[in-house]
Design an enzyme around this catalytic site. Structure first.
Site, mmCIF file in Angstrom:
data_model
loop_
_atom_site.group_PDB
_atom_site.id
_atom_site.type_symbol
_atom_site.label_atom_id
_atom_site.label_comp_id
_atom_site.label_asym_id
_atom_site.label_seq_id
_atom_site.Cartn_x
_atom_site.Cartn_y
_atom_site.Cartn_z
ATOM 1 N N HIS A 17 27.462 53.996 10.378
ATOM 2 C CA HIS A 17 26.166 53.426 10.029
ATOM 3 C C HIS A 17 26.263 52.550 8.781
ATOM 4 O O HIS A 17 26.770 52.970 7.745
ATOM 5 C CB HIS A 17 25.179 54.574 9.785
ATOM 6 C CG HIS A 17 23.764 54.145 9.600
ATOM 7 N ND1 HIS A 17 22.960 54.643 8.605
ATOM 8 C CD2 HIS A 17 22.994 53.276 10.308
ATOM 9 C CE1 HIS A 17 21.751 54.109 8.698
ATOM 10 N NE2 HIS A 17 21.753 53.276 9.718
ATOM 11 N N GLU A 44 27.951 49.537 12.402
ATOM 12 C CA GLU A 44 26.597 48.984 12.542
ATOM 13 C C GLU A 44 26.220 48.339 11.222
ATOM 14 O O GLU A 44 26.581 48.835 10.150
ATOM 15 C CB GLU A 44 25.617 50.110 12.892
ATOM 16 C CG GLU A 44 24.159 49.674 13.061
ATOM 17 C CD GLU A 44 23.347 49.768 11.786
ATOM 18 O OE1 GLU A 44 22.189 49.301 11.788
ATOM 19 O OE2 GLU A 44 23.866 50.287 10.764
ATOM 20 N N ASP A 46 23.071 45.413 9.266
ATOM 21 C CA ASP A 46 21.789 44.703 9.374
ATOM 22 C C ASP A 46 21.943 43.254 8.933
ATOM 23 O O ASP A 46 22.590 42.971 7.911
ATOM 24 C CB ASP A 46 20.741 45.376 8.483
ATOM 25 C CG ASP A 46 20.606 46.863 8.776
ATOM 26 O OD1 ASP A 46 20.083 47.193 9.838
ATOM 27 O OD2 ASP A 46 21.046 47.680 7.933
ATOM 28 N N HIS A 59 19.442 45.454 4.520
ATOM 29 C CA HIS A 59 18.497 46.251 5.297
ATOM 30 C C HIS A 59 17.047 46.040 4.872
ATOM 31 O O HIS A 59 16.175 45.782 5.704
ATOM 32 C CB HIS A 59 18.844 47.737 5.177
ATOM 33 C CG HIS A 59 17.917 48.643 5.925
ATOM 34 N ND1 HIS A 59 16.738 49.116 5.377
ATOM 35 C CD2 HIS A 59 17.979 49.160 7.179
ATOM 36 C CE1 HIS A 59 16.117 49.878 6.253
ATOM 37 N NE2 HIS A 59 16.846 49.919 7.354
ATOM 38 N N GLU A 119 22.308 44.753 13.967
ATOM 39 C CA GLU A 119 20.862 44.945 13.997
ATOM 40 C C GLU A 119 20.184 43.747 13.346
ATOM 41 O O GLU A 119 20.413 43.463 12.168
ATOM 42 C CB GLU A 119 20.436 46.226 13.285
ATOM 43 C CG GLU A 119 18.925 46.406 13.364
ATOM 44 C CD GLU A 119 18.388 47.638 12.660
ATOM 45 O OE1 GLU A 119 17.183 47.658 12.362
ATOM 46 O OE2 GLU A 119 19.180 48.563 12.423
#
Length: 251
Positions: A17, A44, A46, A59, A119
């Site tokens: 993450h 992952e 952002d 994020h 993301e």
């Protein structure tokens, strides 16, 4: 069960993450290296836009939590963001860590054979613009890669823009609980998966998603026993911050 369309699911079952989980400052190149060093073959992160339309990893809508600056990310140019320290909030070891561009992370992950869940995290009122530019960049940078990135977002508008900009890239709808009309949403966006909040996920929901022909990923799983349970139920992938306890050996 294969995904509803012809995309062949190729992703690992454990995903680091924001790159390095709890071990490194999130959404930095240091975090990506940390995840890689701990054996994760998928990360992952952002992506959002600076004021001058540079795709960067971040994020929050503000820089307050993860830097030594203050204010809205959307109000700052890339040069202004580059002057901030995005590592010192985590620990002294990472003091001075800069904000990375999407391009630099794309290069690092491809060079090291790491899969990505990108993301799309648009600043307010920039959903379509961010979805379009992020998908176009991913399409260009991963065009000849054997490691196709998975594009996800909470924003239906951003995902729709990503679909239009780069229809061949696989997409996942990111949400908390399973909507009653989830099949309609996934069909409309031509998604291959849905990413759900782990605390609201159970075996019945996983089976429903699989029966509909889609994959399911759970966020964010930081309890070892819960991770084992979800994997036993057939969850296709887990996002985790606990890179030491919930490591690729578990899968």
């Amino acid at each position: 069960m294969p995904a509803k369309n012809t995309f062949e699911w190729c992703y690992p079952r454990l995903i680091a993450h924001r790159g390095g989980g709890f071990l490194a400052p999130e959404n930095t190149l240091a975090a990506m290296r940390c995840g890689h060093e701990h054996g994760f073959s998928m990360v992952e992160f952002d992506v959002k836009l600076s004021q001058d339309n540079v795709l960067v990893l971040m994020h929050d809508d503000t820089v307050n939590r993860t830097s030594n600056g203050r204010g809205l990310a959307a109000s700052k140019t890339f040069r202004e963001l580059s002057e901030l320290d995005f590592g010192g909030w985590h620990s002294s070891f990472y003091t001075g860590e800069p904000i990375p561009t999407f391009r630099s992370v794309a290069r690092f992950t491809q060079e090291n054979n790491i899969f990505c869940n990108i993301e799309i995290k648009p600043c307010p009122n920039r959903e379509t613009e961010t979805g379009t530019l992020a998908a176009q960049a991913a399409q260009q940078w991963w065009h000849h890669s054997d490691l196709p990135p998975l594009i996800s977002s909470f924003s239906l508008e951003a995902l729709a823009a990503a679909k239009q900009a780069a229809p061949e890239l696989p997409r996942a709808f990111l949400t908390e609980d399973l909507p009653d009309n989830f099949t309609e949403i996934l069909e409309e966006l031509d998604c291959v998966a849905i990413n759900l909040k782990q605390s609201l996920l159970n075996q019945e929901k996983i089976e429903r998603i699989h029966q509909a022909g889609y994959r399911v990923c759970a966020w964010t799983v930081n309890d070892y026993q819960r991770a084992k349970q979800l994997l036993h139920w057939g969850c296709d992938a887990l996002f985790t911050d606990e890179l030491l306890r919930i490591n690729p050996n578990l899968a």
